[in-house]
Design an enzyme around this catalytic site. Sequence first.
Site, PDB file in Angstrom:
ATOM      1  CG  ASN A  71      -7.359  29.011 -77.424  1.00  0.00           C
ATOM      2  OD1 ASN A  71      -7.359  30.230 -77.631  1.00  0.00           O
ATOM      3  ND2 ASN A  71      -6.246  28.316 -77.220  1.00  0.00           N
ATOM      4  CB  CYS A 128      -1.160  34.609 -80.877  1.00  0.00           C
ATOM      5  SG  CYS A 128      -2.926  34.296 -80.773  1.00  0.00           S
TER       6      CYS A 128
END
Length: 303
Positions: A71, A128
């Site tokens: 993702n 992230c």
Amino acid sequence: MVKRMLEVKLFGIRFENPLILASGVVDMTPELLRRAHNEGAGGVVTKSIGKEPRKGYDNPTIVELPYGLINAMGLPNPGWEAFLNEFIDERFDFPVIVSIFGGTPEEFAFLAEKLEPVADAFELNLSCPHAKGYGMEIGQDPKNVYEVVKAVKDVTDKPVIAKLTPNVNDITKLGLAAERGGADGVSAINTVKAIAIDIYAKRPILSNKVGGYSGPGIKPIALRAVYDLAKVLDIPVIGIGGITSWRDAVEFLLAGASALQIGTAVYLRGFKVFKEISNGIIEYLKEEGFSSIRDIIGLALKV
């Protein structure tokens, strides 16, 4: 009595079971968080909240693979003010951990101070792998991890959990830096850097080209990270990465995880996974002669 078998206490917070909804899996409305709890989650982590609203990346943002997902969402969120306004009058009978991200220690501290009224604890998204300027660049450097954690701990009394990236040579250096900064716990791991390519279009599938890999394919990597962290830290480790069954959950607990986060399995199979995994753990404990989940945490570290 059976339900009490799964009860854990972390950072002074009671979780009726150690299975926590991971950040970024579902929309962050209060109704959906309650639904996750009603269907078996012991606690929830919100999507990551930033200082300003972010739309995130254009589709496609998710690629499904045989053993997980890649993702690159781009940290979409409404910004701290809208999030605070939506949650300020809500009351929950389960722990809500607010995930926050920023580009500097000061941004993280700002968000913790503003969102303290709606958080039982904070998870710092230090890792992230696909949002430029946020997370990975900060989260790969132990010095930065220390500074972010310390900045947040200086402004809040709420428990602080540092979410660690696996995209480094030695994750224990990050965990030790977080502990020195005052972290109450760490969660590991975030997603692994990855890419998927369309062989006919001859280009990356994701709009952002690269993303983060999650799901069963990363479980052995995550399990090793938890094992290594639990050996050197004096603070709790929350295991994340590829947990899809009660057997996976038990492995993480034996490796030293005090609680677990589940994300990709929820995305692929729905909230029912929480009760399926809980029921499996209870049966395992009974068969093995344990009265509490606390009895098995870290047993694999002792051999």
